[in-house]
Design an enzyme around this catalytic site. Structure first.
Site, short mmCIF file in Angstrom:
data_model
loop_
_atom_site.label_atom_id
_atom_site.label_comp_id
_atom_site.label_asym_id
_atom_site.label_seq_id
_atom_site.Cartn_x
_atom_site.Cartn_y
_atom_site.Cartn_z
N HIS A 1 0.73 -1.23 0.00
CA HIS A 1 0.14 0.12 -0.05
C HIS A 1 0.86 1.36 0.00
CE1 HIS A 1 -3.57 2.43 1.40
NE2 HIS A 1 -2.42 3.27 2.13
N GLU A 2 2.06 1.15 0.95
CA GLU A 2 2.71 2.57 0.98
C GLU A 2 3.71 2.59 -0.39
OE1 GLU A 2 2.14 4.26 3.15
OE2 GLU A 2 1.02 3.06 4.45
N HIS B 1 1.53 4.55 -3.00
CA HIS B 1 1.37 5.89 -2.90
C HIS B 1 2.62 6.60 -3.71
CE1 HIS B 1 -1.89 6.42 -0.25
NE2 HIS B 1 -1.50 5.82 0.89
N GLU C 1 -6.21 6.62 -0.97
CA GLU C 1 -5.98 5.42 -0.09
C GLU C 1 -6.68 4.23 -0.83
OE1 GLU C 1 -3.82 5.47 2.15
OE2 GLU C 1 -3.71 7.35 2.94
#
Length: 258
Positions: A124-125, A128, A180
């Site tokens: 997920h990070e 980004h 997100e």
């Protein structure tokens, strides 16, 4: 007024030709090198103000998961080398900054208590960064503030917050839910292609929801609702499971342990 109009006009023009890995058009007003430099400076300052975890076992574990995931991420922002730092802090949080800077707080290891769950967080990070979410946040702030001068105000904690380091650093909330959700989907693809079980992403967020109480934890404070995010993950699970099966057949079985 004229300068504001020109900034907005430029933003609209760029919006037509800049897209995320999922095909969403986005507002990007800065070149990647500028944002990568901002990310590096903010990350370096954080390393001087937050204690860094020294345990070789914990560091090797987090880096094992991170580097296996990074291999499956397609970055076009100019990241040369990814840096992963484990911060000794009870915050249930992790973050990534432009320039390939990933921070993991030891507090999240209590919830992301398996390699597969932590891979969901780290994927997920990474998402980004490769989706230029930090650049988009800065660009949105530039339009709202009327121009380039806003960049001069981003230093230290302010820069860390605007680039995505977490709620405690002051995130721009109106746009973050979109980021997100997008990072969830991209991260699911990354983790599954790396050989981590994507189904762990659902159990991770179910566990995070159980911790919520009246006040959401840092990692959840700007995210979609638990039900929404879990549904989105489940909607994308068939493709992720196919990636996972293919990864295993290719011998991608990360053996990351503490």
């Amino acid at each position: 007024m004229r300068f504001n109009f020109l900034v907005i006009l430029l933003a609209l023009l760029i919006l037509e030709c800049s897209t995320t890995p999922l095909g969403r058009r986005q507002l990007i007003l800065n070149d990647d090198s500028t944002l990568n430099e901002m990310g590096e400076k903010a990350f370096n300052e954080m390393k001087t103000t937050i204690p860094i975890e020294k345990s070789p076992a914990i560091n090797n574990y987090v880096k094992c998961i991170s580097y296996a995931s990074i291999k499956e991420a397609t970055d076009t922002t100019g990241v040369q080398t990814w840096e992963i730092v484990v911060f000794r802090d009870s915050a249930v949080n992790a973050f990534a900054l432009p320039g390939g800077k990933i921070g993991v707080y030891t507090g999240i290891l209590q919830v992301a208590n398996s390699a597969d769950k932590l891979a969901a967080v780290i994927g997920h990070e990474i998402a980004h960064v490769i989706a230029r979410h930090g650049n988009e946040r800065v660009s949105q702030s530039m339009v709202a503030s009327g121009g380039m001068a806003v960049l001069q105000g981003f230093g230290g904690e302010a820069a860390a917050g605007i680039l995505g380091a977490g709620a405690q650093y002051g995130v721009i909330l109106p746009f973050s839910r979109k980021h997100e959700s997008e990072a969830d989907v991209i991260g699911l693809e990354i983790m599954s292609k790396a050989g981590f079980d994507p189904q762990a992403s659902v159990s991770l967020w179910q566990g995070m929801a159980a911790l919520g109480g009246d006040k959401p934890h840092e990692l959840m404070s700007t995210h979609p609702s638990d039900d929404t995010r879990i549904k989105e993950l489940q909607d994308n699970m068939p493709a992720a499971l196919a990636n996972y099966s293919a990864a295993k057949s290719q011998g991608k079985t990360p053996n990351c342990k503490i």
